[in-house]
Each structure stands twice: as C-alpha cells, then as structure tokens.
Motif scaffolding. Structure first.
Motif, PDB file in Angstrom:
ATOM      1  N   LYS A 138       0.805  -1.218   0.157  1.00 39.37           N
ATOM      2  CA  LYS A 138      -0.099  -0.068  -0.185  1.00 39.37           C
ATOM      3  C   LYS A 138       0.828   1.179   0.088  1.00 39.37           C
ATOM      4  N   GLN A 139       1.894   1.027   0.670  1.00 43.62           N
ATOM      5  CA  GLN A 139       2.528   2.245   1.119  1.00 43.62           C
ATOM      6  C   GLN A 139       4.230   1.957   1.147  1.00 43.62           C
ATOM      7  N   VAL A 140       5.085   2.611   0.842  1.00 42.61           N
ATOM      8  CA  VAL A 140       6.418   2.441   0.971  1.00 42.61           C
ATOM      9  C   VAL A 140       7.023   3.719   1.914  1.00 42.61           C
ATOM     10  N   ASN A 141       7.878   3.600   2.794  1.00 41.36           N
ATOM     11  CA  ASN A 141       8.173   4.714   3.654  1.00 41.36           C
ATOM     12  C   ASN A 141       9.671   4.399   4.180  1.00 41.36           C
ATOM     13  N   GLY A 142      10.475   4.868   3.325  1.00 37.50           N
ATOM     14  CA  GLY A 142      11.977   4.489   3.794  1.00 37.50           C
ATOM     15  C   GLY A 142      12.284   3.197   3.731  1.00 37.50           C
ATOM     16  N   THR A 143      12.442   2.574   4.776  1.00 39.22           N
ATOM     17  CA  THR A 143      12.913   1.083   4.933  1.00 39.22           C
ATOM     18  C   THR A 143      11.754   0.025   5.304  1.00 39.22           C
ATOM     19  N   ARG A 144      10.559   0.990   5.288  1.00 38.39           N
ATOM     20  CA  ARG A 144       9.307   0.387   5.790  1.00 38.39           C
ATOM     21  C   ARG A 144       8.162   0.330   4.733  1.00 38.39           C
ATOM     22  N   LEU A 145       7.544  -0.820   4.804  1.00 35.61           N
ATOM     23  CA  LEU A 145       6.443  -1.166   3.706  1.00 35.61           C
ATOM     24  C   LEU A 145       5.061  -1.363   4.440  1.00 35.61           C
ATOM     25  N   LEU A 146       4.125  -0.964   3.870  1.00 33.16           N
ATOM     26  CA  LEU A 146       2.867  -1.086   4.574  1.00 33.16           C
ATOM     27  C   LEU A 146       2.063  -1.948   3.878  1.00 33.16           C
ATOM     28  N   VAL A 147       1.554  -3.137   4.331  1.00 31.68           N
ATOM     29  CA  VAL A 147       0.614  -4.085   3.398  1.00 31.68           C
ATOM     30  C   VAL A 147      -0.905  -4.305   4.454  1.00 31.68           C
ATOM     31  N   SER A 148      -2.113  -4.476   3.881  1.00 30.13           N
ATOM     32  CA  SER A 148      -3.223  -4.554   4.264  1.00 30.13           C
ATOM     33  C   SER A 148      -3.059  -5.908   5.236  1.00 30.13           C
ATOM     34  N   PHE A 149      -3.691  -5.845   6.231  1.00 21.29           N
ATOM     35  CA  PHE A 149      -3.648  -7.009   7.126  1.00 21.29           C
ATOM     36  C   PHE A 149      -4.946  -7.686   6.922  1.00 21.29           C
TER      37      PHE A 149
END
Lengths: 258, 303
Positions: B252-263
């Motif tokens: 869903k989203q990339v923020n630096g070294t972090r990824l956001l995925v639907s739970f």
C-alpha cells in the motif's frame, strides 16, 4: 407525595449543615443584641435611668429597630443566595434534577429551608435580646430587667409582623438566586434594591416597594399615614405570591437544567 | 435479539447558536450490556446523556427508556437510573456518608444500603471524612456509590475515568465490569478513548459531530478495525521486498525502509514473513498498526 417532600426537605436541611448560611444565621442573630448590650454596659450611668420604666419593651424595640432597618433585609438577601449557591458551588444541580423528584418538590423544599433559617434567625435574635439584657442586669444591678416580666405577647407580635415583612424579598431573592449561577449577581441586585429603598424612603407610595417593608414599622412618618402599613402588607403578599409563581414557572420551563 | 433498554429515535439537538449538536441520533442500548459511547470531545456525548436524563429539553425526536417515553414518565424512569454526568456532583462540606444520606432520603432506600455501597466502592475508611479532602478518584467512586444507592437497573456514566491516574482508571473499569457481571446492571458509559472502551464494553456506539457513525457489538467493531488494519514491515531491501510480495500481498505504501501491507489475518502475516525470508530479504520488524479513534473515524466516514 407528601412523605417524599418531607424526606427531600430533610435532605435539603442536611445540605445546609456547616454552610455559611447556617453560621450566618447564628452570628447574624447575635450581632445586634451583643452590640446593643455593650452600649448598655459602657454607659450604665446614662442608660439605667432611660431603661428604668419599661426596660423590656424598650430593649426589644431598640434591638429590632437597629436590626430590621438594614440588617434584616441584608440577612435575607445573603441567606437566600447562600442556600441556593450550595448547589452551584458544588456543581450538584444536575444530580438534583436527575433524581426522581418533581419540579415543585425541588423548588419548594429549598424554599422551606430558607424560611426555616430565617425563622430560626428571628427566634435566636429574641433569645439573644433576652440573654444579653439578663447579662447586662447581672453586671449592673441598677438595671431593672429582672424586676419586670418579659412582654411575650409584644415580642411575638413584633416577630410575626417582621417575618411577614420579608416574604416579598425572599421570593424575589430566591428567583434571582435560582436564575444566576454567579452568587454576586443576586446579592448585588438585592443590595442595590435595598439601598434604592433608603434613597426613596420619603416616597408616599413606599408601600409598593418590597425591600422597605421591614423598615417602615420603625420609620415614624408611615405609622401616622392611615392604611399605609396595611397597604404595605397587601403589596407584600402580592409580591410574594406573584414572584414565587414566576420563579417556579421559570425554573420548571428552563431548557437547560443543572 | 436483545431488547433495547435505552433508545433514541431521530434525535436532533441544537443550542442557541443554531449549530446542530446532535443530528439524527438513533441510539440503542441493549439490556444487560456495557455500552461504550465513544467520541472525541465535543462530539455530542454529554449532550446525548443529558437529554436521556431530562437535563436538557428535547427538541426533536423520541427518547424511550425501559420502553417508556421519557417526558411522560420522567419520575418513574429516573427512579430506575443512576447517573454520573461530567465531574462528580458532591457536597464538599459534607462527609462521604452525609452525601449518601442526602440521596438516600431522596431515593427512600434502607439505611443499610449506605454501608453496602461504601463497601462496593471501597470507601468505608473515608466515610466520615469531608469530601473536600477526597482525591479525584475517591470523589469519582463516591459519585458511583451515589448512583448505585437505589440499586438502579441502568447506570449512565459520563467519562467516569476522566482525570484519574492509571490506578484509578483500572479500579473504575473493574468496578464497571463487576457491576455488569455480578449485579446485572446495564451501563451506558461515555469515553473519548477507544482503548478504554474496548477494555470494558460489550457494545459500542461511535459518535462524531453529532452523528452516530457506528453502532454494534464489540466484535463487529474489531472486525471493522481489522479490515482497515495494516502490517508494517521493516526490511533491508525495500525494492526486493516489493518484488517478492507483488503477487500475493499488494504493497500500500513505502516509507524509507518500511512497507505497509493490508492486514488479512495472523496466518497470512506469518506467510508474508516466511516468503520474505525465503527470498533472502531480512525482516527487522513487523507489526500490525493500531487504529486510534481518529483513524477509525476516517475509515468509517470513508466507507
């Protein structure tokens, strides 16, 4: 319904325990008789001859005259505001209105407390008059209070007359105290109306003016005007009933309670 | 289906400014529930509770309690309700016991009841102390004792944990749960803290700007929350991780070294982790992002 009103009135009495209204009733009732007795103690040479003939009538009249001109209406203004203020100060109106009580019950039970405190002040005032006069006589044997019987009839009639004279003020001050959360407003209005009364005290229609009813008994010109005192008593009753009804209607129909 | 013990139908309310505080509010509090009435400050919670207690004059809509109209049966209804609205309403110059006595006379209950409720809120030791010397937590407990004095079927508590320290919050929460569990009280409790409501409520109503955005059981709320939840993963190589996940787990989203995925579920999260590790991506951290009230509002209103 009646039992519930009695119990709620009892609860209202409990709320006034240890409040400023309670202490004011005691201290206020003692103030004039104590000051008056100090006068008698300070100048026995002057007052023993003055009080020789009818000492009780004179001392009762002296005390009530000093008390009823300013102190009595002032006390009524203060005690009414203080009793109602207990709810505002403690933020308890909402709990009162959220309890299973009729509006009439909430309105009248507190008014009963105010009148009981006023009647207690009257009774205490008389007790202090008798007590201080007796004390003065014990200190200076020249006074003749112990040689004369207490005129209970005169004392009772005067007390009753003065109690009825403050009915209108109690209704007006009760309404104002319920209306305004800020304690200063009903008190300020009451004091302003009382001072206005003294400013217009020579007005021939003073019987219309509720804040002067207790004073007119001791202002010499009014007793001589035929029907003046009677007119004052009629207007006092009208003020009392009409304002009390308006105050109840205002409280019961208020959109926001507590 | 459980019957509603408190119900509002098409409730509207505006103060003199004409700004609508409540807008078509249809509240349904089931019998035997702890109903968490949730919303930020100024959402209309206190206004609703004050209307239910008859402290505000109703303008539009219906309010029924125990299946009876509030206006027509005010006294009978109030006899069956205990309440605590905003700050505790107590006579500070009186002792705790005297405060209870004031209300005992009104509710005409047995004298023994004072000791019972003092015990229930654990204030026996302070019963003879003046309330002005009480801490906020003690005042709150005394206010609850007053609300319980006549053994009401329903308790209406407006932000009862407001201003309390963590211990006080836990004590009050446990007391509310105990009252519901052991004494069968239906409790309508308002709060602006989602986590607080989740810890005690069986049913939840979410109000925002005078509108009821959500109403239902706690499970329904949790389902709604999890539907909108995301998994945040911290990895060593974001590009590689995106490639690995592309097919099965859309990022869903990339923020630096972090990824956001639907739970989706715990099992799917475990699978996601396994997939990354198997493909040589180092996973430093993985967590389900918690929904706060603000996010929940955004999600509900976006639906």
């Amino acid at each position: 319904m009646v039992a519930s009103f009695i119990l709620n009135t009892k609860a209202e009495f409990l709320k006034s325990k240890r409040t400023a209204a309670f202490w004011l009733t005691i201290v206020g009732a003692a103030f004039v008789p104590v000051v008056n007795s100090l006068r008698l103690l300070a100048r026995p040479d002057h007052f023993i001859p003055v009080f020789e003939k009818d000492p009780w009538k004179l001392i009762i009249n002296d005390n009530w005259e000093a008390g009823s001109l300013f102190m009595l209406p002032m006390y009524v203004i203060l005690v009414t505001s203080l009793v109602v203020q207990t709810e505002y100060k403690n933020n308890t109106w909402k709990q009162v209105y959220a309890s299973p009580r009729t509006m009439a019950d909430i309105f009248l039970s507190r008014f009963v407390v105010i009148h009981t405190l006023i009647l207690s002040a009257f009774m205490l005032f008389n007790v202090f008059i008798l007590f201080t006069a007796g004390t003065v006589n014990l200190v200076y044997k020249g006074y003749t209070f112990f040689d004369h019987p207490v005129p209970w009839g005169t004392l009772f009639a005067l007390t009753l007359k003065l109690y009825f004279s403050v009915l209108a003020i109690t209704a007006i001050q009760y309404w104002l105290s319920l209306r305004f959360k800020n304690f200063i407003i009903p008190m300020g209005i009451g004091i302003a109306l009382l001072i206005t009364g003294f400013m217009i005290h020579q007005w021939d229609k003073l019987y219309c003016y509720p804040y002067m009813y207790s004073a007119i008994f001791f202002l010499p010109p009014f007793e001589k005007i035929p029907g003046f005192i009677r007119n004052a008593q009629v207007f006092d009753t009208i003020w009392f009933v009409v304002i009390l009804l308006i105050a109840f209607w205002d409280m019961a129909t208020r959109k926001e309670k507590g | 289906m459980q019957s509603s013990i408190i119900e509002t139908r098409r409730l509207f309310f505006a103060f003199q400014t004409r700004q609508r505080i409540l807008n078509d509010l249809n509240l349904q509090v089931p019998a035997g529930s702890i109903y968490g009435f949730l919303g930020p400050n100024g959402a209309g919670k206190t206004t609703t509770l004050r209307l239910i207690l008859g402290l505000l004059k109703k303008q539009e809509g219906d309010i029924t309690l125990f299946g009876r109209n509030l206006q027509a049966n005010r006294i009978d209804i109030l006899r069956r309700i205990g309440s605590l609205i905003e700050q505790p309403s107590l006579y500070l110059h009186l002792t705790g016991k005297e405060n209870l006595e004031v209300f005992r006379l009104t509710y005409q209950t047995n004298k023994n009841r004072i000791d019972e409720v003092l015990q229930l809120v654990q204030l026996q030791q302070a019963a003879h102390k003046k309330v002005k010397s009480y801490s906020l937590g003690m005042k709150q407990r005394l206010a609850i004792a007053i609300a319980l004095l006549h053994d009401p079927e329903v308790l209406i508590l407006d932000e009862p944990t407001n201003g309390l320290d963590p211990n006080g919050i836990i004590e009050t929460r446990e007391l509310i749960k105990q009252l519901n569990r052991e004494w069968g009280k239906t409790i309508l409790v308002s709060s602006h803290l989602l986590a607080e409501v989740e810890k005690m409520a069986t049913h939840v109503g979410i109000i925002h700007k005078g509108k009821l955005l959500f109403q239902g059981g706690l499970q329904q709320l949790q389902q709604l929350k999890s539907k909108q939840s995301a998994v945040e993963i911290e990895v060593n190589d974001v590009t590689r991780a995106q490639q690995v996940l592309q097919e099965q787990f859309p990022v869903k989203q990339v923020n630096g070294t972090r990824l956001l995925v639907s739970f989706e579920s715990r099992e799917r999260s475990a699978l996601l982790n396994k997939l990354l590790v198997q493909q040589g991506v180092d996973v430093y951290q993985m967590a389900v992002t918690q929904n706060d009230l603000e996010n929940l509002f955004i999600q509900i209103t976006a639906q």
